[in-house]
Scaffold this active site. Structure first.
Site, short mmCIF file in Angstrom:
data_model
loop_
_atom_site.label_atom_id
_atom_site.label_comp_id
_atom_site.label_asym_id
_atom_site.label_seq_id
_atom_site.Cartn_x
_atom_site.Cartn_y
_atom_site.Cartn_z
N ASP A 16 0.87 -1.19 0.00
CA ASP A 16 0.00 0.00 0.00
C ASP A 16 0.90 1.23 0.00
O ASP A 16 1.85 1.33 0.78
CB ASP A 16 -0.92 0.00 1.23
CG ASP A 16 -2.01 1.06 1.10
OD1 ASP A 16 -3.18 0.68 0.98
OD2 ASP A 16 -1.68 2.27 1.10
N ASP A 21 -7.12 -4.15 -4.57
CA ASP A 21 -8.13 -3.38 -3.84
C ASP A 21 -7.74 -1.90 -3.84
O ASP A 21 -7.45 -1.31 -2.81
CB ASP A 21 -8.22 -3.93 -2.40
CG ASP A 21 -9.44 -3.39 -1.66
OD1 ASP A 21 -10.30 -2.79 -2.31
OD2 ASP A 21 -9.51 -3.57 -0.43
#
Lengths: 534, 499
Positions: free
Chosen positions: B309, B361
């Site tokens: 991330d 995601d």
């Protein structure tokens, strides 16, 4: 910022530099260097002040000049299995006007920075790109498939005017209905030229230029300027003239009042290539610009490229060609002998280098004119503050600027977050005789140029001065050949299309326009002519 | 007195232009489409000034007093305009444009009254020819000053709300000054002085508390209480809470609501992972909230989870806040989870180890940067990181609200020589939501689940893979780095959904 204001900013920067000891009104400039072509070695050529050869080497072929034309010639020779050749390059790096630099943030271009999608006539460019993995599959397909990461990522270009950015370069901000009507009329005209075929079914405006139809009613365009052409067609819209002027300066380093209408129309009417996975009008680009191609080719050629080699004498000695070059680092001259030589340096050097050049060639060589350019690379520690409108694009143009905008080196990087980047700022010194432009180019110091460039860029990006950690300036005295009226279809230009004895000429100069595709065409063509004789 | 009034013309003109610029900038900031916003706001404002000039003829007596009162009104209305608009935008869904043009109209009328009144007051002191020349000179000079200072300094350094209040204070000071200038002409000044004091106090208070008021306004953008707000170098991170509902926003876009996120994350992870009984290595791209990781960790066979991330602030938040750690069951602290705070594209390009299952995601493709994470180049890189029998599950916006965007992603995945199996699930806080399973081999949805889920059952799963008529496939182009067509589809489709 008009040219006048830019000069005023230059003067102000000079003044600020002069009274640095006084009140520090202007924040300090980022560090940087003034770079440029090897003027010293270049000027020494005129005096022919070099020692006699200390050593002789024999090769099959010698290539004079390691720009894109010379590299393309070498690529074509290698492809045909010829490996005993040398490329002699004056500068410390090969690449000519497609050289590049690199730092911890990104590689960045020092000059040419994109290639338009090559049309089917540009066979050599297609094959070269396929060799380098830029085209996947059949390079001669009607719609080739390009490696996506080398296609310019969206958004490609934007224009800054009246405090905001718009997508695309054709001015929409502040355009009137009459302007838009003229835009349409101009595009219809250009579409007509795109579709037009001349004698023998050849395209009216082809890439390479040599494939264009030589019909007199088309070549007649070469006798007027692009501005005259626009007026002759009832096109006087100010933003349209700005747009065409921008295009001419971008590709030719000359304004629309200095550029041949044939060359100007060629810019708009020759780029109609299709691709399987890109719209026409998309360009191929890399962080280091066309330096990426140079890097790939140089890696394959290895030690066959001899840098800092000042060729000072080329002589056709009957059965062989002799090329004498002075090794700048060793201080001695080496004579390279070869069955054939390819002269891939700018044509204005022919009278200085070619011994016993016939008068016709000398006269022809003197007809070539060259545009001076300034290119600056700014390293920024973060993405700059943005004004309203279209987001940061690959090519970013400011409407009322003396420069033609900047490209973003990290645009093609596969990253999603904004971060440090390198901007390459381009300023063609057009609108004046090239000699005067060169004088101006050499007269100003790095700090003066840096101050003026930062002032120009601070309008759309007010924080640019705080973000710039480095600003290097490259002065190109002879950046590109100028297609002035009468030149593209002149005998001066075609005089070099045929070999002179064992010496073949290869350079984009021979097309009258400094395009990657033209350099590749002449380089590969010269190599093919040489291959037939070996 | 003449010079003093001319100086005030300069200030009045500056303030007048400033309100116009602030309204235009704020509306283009909040609604977007700056060309339209700037030209309509400026047009309405100029029109209103014309109305004001016309109305000035009806002011007949007590010019000085009226001038001072108009100044105070302009100061209050103009000064608070930005803050008010911000609050209206945050609070009320519909009438933002109404409020915008209403405020612009009223302030414009008042500003239009100012200059004619000043000229009439000055007429007693200066010959008409000089009067027009001087007043208009200072009027235009004031406009020039602000037009330069506003974009260069005020908007970036002080902000729109505080700039507005600052100009309001300047307007009010002109009124105070005028009270003093006309002290001989106005007999009873106490009432005027009181008005000045009130307006100045309000504006001063507003200026002092602008920061908090802006935050309060932002709070209104979210219907719930903000428990965490922080701007990381990459995005605005906001966490809200209302009773037991925790909501997580990035750049004002809802990422999850704790009430129904299990539906989203079960649908994202289990249809793919259940079909891979031998999956050992799992990659999660995005998903810094640790919720997808929580679902993956339920499989005892999974030995290693790599989570990439971009934003360390997000992963830090979700591995330190007790409430969030309870929500993701401390997944980010698990010994099986390894976190890289890096750009996913660059990480994929660098990585050489293959993964059995990849969860993609990312936030929706609302800008060109995020759009890159939905291109054919991205999916080719993804395929390069995927084991031969592996699968990837991709969150893919709403097939109902953004139908063409959804099928554009399907088309793009297919263009990267992967088989794409689209499905969808109902997540109340998002609406009908879309996903794609991508892999090299044909994929069959699981007939049952080894684990117990709150949302997924074999029957529900079967329905997820069927697309009713209003979500059926529509033609779409491949999203490429060189066309970013998805960002364009997405923007068009979501603009229709939200105001």
């Amino acid at each position: 910022m008009r040219r006048r204001e830019f000069i005023a900013a230059l003067a102000a920067a000079a003044w600020a530099a002069g009274c640095r000891d006084g009140a520090a009104v202007v924040p300090a400039l980022p560090p940087g260097e003034l770079l440029g072509a090897s003027h010293g070695a270049g000027h020494r050529l005129r005096g022919r002040d070099f020692p006699a050869p200390a050593e002789t080497q024999d090769h099959q072929v010698v290539i004079v000049g390691g720009g894109v034309a010379g590299l393309a010639a070498a690529w074509r020779l290698l492809k045909a299995g010829i490996s005993d050749f040398r490329i002699l390059e004056l500068e410390a790096d090969a690449g000519g006007s497609a050289r590049f630099g690199t730092n911890t943030v990104s590689p960045y271009p020092w000059g040419a920075h994109y290639v338009t999608l090559p049309p089917p006539e540009a066979v050599h460019v297609r094959e070269l790109l396929a060799d380098l993995g830029v085209i996947a599959g059949n390079p001669l397909a009607v719609k080739p498939r390009y490696e996506e990461r080398y296609l310019c990522h969206d958004p490609q270009e934007r224009l800054y005017r009246n405090g905001m950015w718009q997508e695309g370069l054709l001015p929409e901000i502040a355009a009137r209905d009459e302007d838009r009507r003229q835009y349409r009329r101009f595009h219809e005209l250009m579409d007509g030229f795109k579709a037009r075929r001349g004698r023998g079914g050849r395209k009216a405006f082809a890439i390479p230029v040599a494939e264009s139809a030589p019909d007199p009613e088309l070549t007649a365009l070469d006798r007027m300027t692009m501005r005259e052409f626009l007026h002759a067609n009832g096109l006087d819209s100010e933003p349209l003239h700005w747009y065409v002027n921008h295009a001419c300066r971008d590709d030719f380093g000359a304004g629309l009042g200095e550029t041949s209408a044939w060359a100007g129309v060629h810019y708009f009417a020759s780029r109609d290539a299709d691709a399987e996975n890109a719209d026409p009008g998309t360009v191929l680009t890399w962080p280091e610009g066309n330096g990426w191609v140079v890097r790939q080719l140089a890696a394959r050629l290895g030690t066959r490229i001899v840098t800092r080699a000042a060729v000072h004498r080329v002589r056709d000695a009957g059965r062989r060609v002799e090329v004498d070059y002075f090794k700048l680092d060793e201080g001695r001259t080496v004579r390279a002998r070869a069955a054939r030589a390819i002269f891939a340096a700018p044509m204005f050097l022919v009278p200085y280098l070619l011994e016993g050049a016939p008068d016709a060639l000398v006269t022809a060589a003197r007809a070539f004119q060259y545009a001076p350019w300034l290119v600056a690379n700014l390293t920024l520690k973060a993405a700059p503050l943005e004004r309203a409108g279209a987001p940061l694009s690959w090519d970013n143009v400011i409407y009322d600027s003396p420069g033609i905008g900047y490209v973003v080196a990290t645009h093609q990087a596969l990253r999603t977050a904004p971060g440090p980047t390198v901007l390459t700022y381009y300023l063609p010194l057009s609108g004046q005789p090239p000699a005067a432009g060169r004088e101006r180019l050499l007269a100003a110091s790095r700090d003066e140029w840096a101050g003026a460039i930062l002032a120009d860029l601070a309008r759309p990006h007010p924080d640019i001065r705080d973000l710039a950690t480095r600003l290097d300036v490259f002065r190109w005295g002879h950046a590109m050949v100028r297609p002035v009226p009468g030149f593209v279809w002149s005998r001066a230009r075609t005089a070099f299309a045929a070999p002179h004895g064992r010496l073949h000429f290869a350079h984009s100069d021979l097309s009258g326009m400094s395009l990657f595709e033209e350099a590749v065409y002449w380089g590969a063509r010269a190599a093919e002519a040489v291959l037939k004789k070996l | 007195m003449t010079h003093a009034l001319l100086a005030s013309v300069f200030i009045i003109a500056s303030c007048g232009l400033a309100y116009e610029l602030i309204a235009a900038a704020l509306s283009s900031y909040l609604i977007g489409d700056s060309v339209t916003q700037f030209s309509t706001v400026i047009g309405v404002y100029l029109f209103a000034m014309g109305v004001g000039s016309f109305l000035s003829r009806y002011i007949e007596k007590r010019l000085a007093v009226r001038f001072i009162q108009i100044e105070l009104l302009v100061a209050a209305l103009g000064g608070f305009a930005a803050l008010a608009l911000f609050l209206v935008f945050a609070w009320l869904e519909g009438p933002f444009r109404l409020a915008l043009y209403g405020i612009v109209l009223v302030v414009g009328v008042l500003v239009g009254l100012e200059i004619p009144l000043v000229m009439r007051i000055l007429r007693q002191h200066i010959p008409f020819r000089d009067l027009v020349a001087q007043v208009l000179t200072f009027d235009y000079l004031g406009a020039l000053a602000v037009s330069l200072v506003f974009p260069l300094f005020l908007a970036p350094q002080i902000g729109l709300v505080r700039s507005g209040l600052m100009f309001g204070i300047m307007n009010a000071l002109v009124a105070v000054w005028a009270v003093w200038l006309f002290r001989h002409d106005i007999p009873n000044r106490r009432w005027l002085k009181a008005q000045c004091a009130v307006v100045l106090l309000m504006l001063g208070g507003g200026f002092a508390y602008a920061e908090r008021l802006t935050q309060f306004a932002e709070q209104q953008l979210y219907t719930e209480e903000i428990v965490y707000a922080r701007s990381s170098p990459y995005q605005r991170i906001v966490l809200t809470r209302w009773r037991d509902d925790i909501r997580f926003y990035l750049n004002h876009n809802l990422q999850f609501s704790s009430r129904d996120e299990y539906r989203y994350h079960e649908a994202l992870v289990h249809p793919g992972l259940q079909a891979l009984p031998r999956a050992k290595r799992v990659l999660i791209l995005g998903g810094g909230d640790g919720l997808a990781a929580r679902e993956v960790l339920r499989y005892p066979g999974v030995e290693a989870i790599v989570l990439v991330d971009l934003d360390p602030d997000v992963t830090r938040l979700f591995s330190t806040s007790p409430v969030l750690r309870a929500l993701n069951r401390d997944s980010l602290k698990s010994g099986r989870v390894q976190i890289f705070n890096e750009d996913a594209l660059q990480w994929l390009e660098r990585n050489t180890e293959l993964f059995d299952f990849i969860v993609v995601d990312f936030p929706d493709p609302s800008n060109y940067s995020l759009g890159k994470l939905y291109t054919s180049v991205f999916y080719r890189l993804l395929a390069r990181n995927l084991a031969p029998d592996g699968l990837a599950a991709i969150q893919t916006t709403s097939p109902l609200y953004a139908r063409q965007s959804f099928w554009c992603v399907v088309t793009t995945v297919e263009s990267a020589e992967l088989r794409a199996t689209p499905y969808h699930a109902m997540v109340p806080s998002f609406g009908e939501w879309g996903f794609i399973i991508a892999g090299r081999r044909p994929y069959t949805p699981p007939a049952g689940y080894d684990l117990q889920h709150r949302f997924l059952t074999p029957d529900a799963t079967r329905a997820m893979f069927q697309f009713p008529k209003d979500m059926e496939r529509v033609p779409a182009e491949v999203n490429r780095l060189n066309n970013q067509i998805l960002v364009r589809y997405f923007e068009r489709e979501w603009r229709r959904v939200i105001r």
